[in-house]
Design a protein around this motif. Structure first.
Motif, PDB file in Angstrom:
ATOM      1  N   HIS A 239       0.815  -1.217   0.000  1.00 30.96           N
ATOM      2  CA  HIS A 239       0.000   0.000   0.000  1.00 30.96           C
ATOM      3  C   HIS A 239       0.852   1.272   0.000  1.00 30.96           C
ATOM      4  N   GLY A 240       2.158   1.150   0.105  1.00 35.49           N
ATOM      5  CA  GLY A 240       3.043   2.287  -0.085  1.00 35.49           C
ATOM      6  C   GLY A 240       3.159   3.224   1.097  1.00 35.49           C
ATOM      7  N   ILE A 241       4.072   4.157   0.972  1.00 30.66           N
ATOM      8  CA  ILE A 241       4.388   5.113   2.021  1.00 30.66           C
ATOM      9  C   ILE A 241       3.194   5.987   2.384  1.00 30.66           C
ATOM     10  N   PHE A 251       4.883  -0.067  -5.691  1.00 28.32           N
ATOM     11  CA  PHE A 251       5.325   1.316  -5.487  1.00 28.32           C
ATOM     12  C   PHE A 251       6.849   1.380  -5.510  1.00 28.32           C
ATOM     13  N   THR A 252       7.363   2.326  -6.291  1.00 29.63           N
ATOM     14  CA  THR A 252       8.807   2.448  -6.444  1.00 29.63           C
ATOM     15  C   THR A 252       9.490   2.793  -5.126  1.00 29.63           C
ATOM     16  N   SER A 253       8.881   3.674  -4.339  1.00 32.37           N
ATOM     17  CA  SER A 253       9.515   4.057  -3.079  1.00 32.37           C
ATOM     18  C   SER A 253       9.561   2.886  -2.098  1.00 32.37           C
ATOM     19  N   MET A 257      13.025   1.489  -0.364  1.00 34.75           N
ATOM     20  CA  MET A 257      13.322   1.280   1.049  1.00 34.75           C
ATOM     21  C   MET A 257      13.705  -0.171   1.336  1.00 34.75           C
ATOM     22  N   CYS A 258      13.245  -1.117   0.524  1.00 38.02           N
ATOM     23  CA  CYS A 258      13.760  -2.473   0.649  1.00 38.02           C
ATOM     24  C   CYS A 258      15.242  -2.506   0.278  1.00 38.02           C
ATOM     25  N   ALA A 314       6.115  12.416  -4.713  1.00 41.55           N
ATOM     26  CA  ALA A 314       7.109  13.125  -3.913  1.00 41.55           C
ATOM     27  C   ALA A 314       7.991  12.188  -3.103  1.00 41.55           C
ATOM     28  N   SER A 315       7.552  10.969  -2.859  1.00 43.72           N
ATOM     29  CA  SER A 315       8.379  10.030  -2.098  1.00 43.72           C
ATOM     30  C   SER A 315       9.682   9.707  -2.812  1.00 43.72           C
TER      31      SER A 315
END
Length: 454
Positions: A239-241, A251-253, A257-258, A314-315
């Motif tokens: 579900h993302g940041i 989600f790319t962000s 973070m992984c 923006a993440s």
């Protein structure tokens, strides 16, 4: 900071009226919450004594910090005081905000309960307090993160006492600020799958370990379990940041973070003498990097919100901040400038375009911390003048108490959402320190010694 000169001739109601006349809407809600939760003093003398004791505590506490001799010092101190005020002393947790259901969109449904602590905040919180010399607060918060990470499943958020069960409910028949509905208690996002939680936790450990140049023995099995989780699940959707309540996506962000989890895991393993794990995690980190650079870029070389889309987010301003790629990489520069030029409204950064994102809700949004992330990212790519201008614009929107809500309305600058917001002040500290350090570096380059050796 707002100061009210005490006058014995003023009654309580008159004093409150004067304070409220100088507060924003969010501050009024925040102060009202605090006011009703404290027992009132019984006499004027008792009130004056308590006020002096409180002022003296905060004055002494702020002297512990290491704040640069710079015109932005006051803003750094104000944010540090805010973070201290948002810290729950018994456990060292940093709550996201002390309020619930203050609306992100007037009349909308984005009304959340933020009276909890997010693991996501940990990296920024520890970076901020270490940078400002607030080691005790850093140790307390890290102890909490370490304790919850020792459990089998790392949640993205917890109660201030480490509570895992945070059921979300609606208070029927009750309207919040300006009639906002629904009023929510609890937060259902606790049940979401968010892959970035491992990266933020590992980055926290990495920062803590760097500050002490050692990895405590009991922490190793905790790290091993969390890094292996990231290694096993980085290909999953989530579900993302932004905790969207639509369908899970790649989600790319989250992949970013992984990568952080595996990238930080390698050095930590070597520090612990685990060379095999270090090599394994370094290899997986490279695999994740390749996957992001293959699937998370559009035709312009801009990092996008999720695989298979061209949506800005923006993440992805975190790409240079977590050192995924060098700041001078063309893809980093393209991403930062795309967000600066195409994801802003009246100088304020949106987290994404709601019409392009299935977040399960209606109404526009924008988060103030994203604008401060942009300041830091602009400094990273060498756009210092633009970063300074944006920072001045953001600082001009501070409340009379120097505080920030979760969001700023890009049309009129009105503070929206829960208040004050820890993540906003964490991002502010990061942005200001980026500007201060680049100024210090420029001055050092301009220095010319009075005498040269021939």
């Amino acid at each position: 900071m707002l100061r009210l000169t005490t006058d014995r001739r003023l009654g309580i109601e008159d004093s409150i009226a004067i304070i409220r006349s100088r507060m924003t809407e969010g501050e009024e809600a925040f102060i009202a919450l605090s006011w009703t939760s404290l027992p009132p003093p019984r006499t004027w003398e008792e009130a004056t004594q308590k006020q002096w004791q409180t002022t003296e505590f905060w004055r002494q506490w702020i002297t512990v910090g290491e704040f640069p001799d710079h015109p932005l010092r006051e803003e750094l101190q104000r944010s540090a005081l805010t973070l201290k005020g948002l810290t729950y002393a018994p456990t060292g947790t940093l709550i996201a905000a002390p309020t619930t259901s203050l609306p992100e969109t007037p009349g909308g449904e984005r009304n959340w309960d933020y009276r909890y602590t997010w693991v996501r905040d940990s990296t920024f919180a520890l970076w901020a307090v270490y940078t400002l010399g607030l080691d005790r607060e850093a140790d307390d918060f890290f102890s909490f993160i370490r304790a919850v990470a020792a459990e089998d499943d790392l949640q993205l958020m917890y109660g201030v006492g480490g509570e895992r069960d945070l059921p979300e409910s609606r208070v029927e028949g009750l309207g919040g600020y300006d009639g906002a509905r629904p009023v929510r208690i609890g937060n259902a996002a606790v049940h979401q799958r968010q892959l970035d939680v491992w990266g933020t936790m590992l980055d926290s450990v990495y920062l803590h370990t760097k500050s002490r140049d050692q990895l405590p023995e009991p922490l190793w099995p905790v790290l091993l379990r969390q890094i292996e989780q990231a290694a096993s699940h980085w290909r999953d959707t989530d579900h993302g940041i932004w905790e969207v309540r639509g369908e899970p996506q790649h989600f790319t962000s989250s992949k970013l973070m992984c990568w952080v989890a595996l990238d930080r895991g390698g050095p930590l393993a070597r520090l612990h003498g685990e060379a095999d794990y270090a090599r394994k995690w370094d290899s997986i980190a490279e695999e994740i990097r390749d996957d992001i650079c293959r699937n998370g870029l559009d035709d312009r070389g801009v990092f996008v919100q999720s695989y298979g889309t061209t949506n800005l987010d923006a993440s992805l301003l975190l790409v240079p901040l977590v050192r995924f790629l060098p700041a001078n990489d063309p893809r980093v520069r393209a991403t930062v400038l795309a967000d600066a030029d195409e994801l802003t409204q009246n100088g304020l950064v949106l987290r994404y375009r709601p019409e392009q994102t299935d977040d399960g809700l209606t109404g526009a949004q924008g988060i103030t911390m994203c604008s401060f992330w942009l300041v830091s990212a602009l400094v990273e790519i060498g756009e210092v003048a633009r970063a300074k201008a944006l920072c001045e614009h953001l600082l001009s929107h501070a409340s009379p108490l120097g505080l920030y809500a979760e969001e700023l309305d890009p049309v009129n600058g009105r503070h929206l959402g829960n208040f004050p917001q820890a993540f906003t002040h964490l991002a502010l500290i990061n942005a200001l320190m980026h500007l201060i350090r680049v100024e210090e570096t420029d001055r050092a380059k301009q220095f010319s010694p009075a005498h040269r050796n021939r």
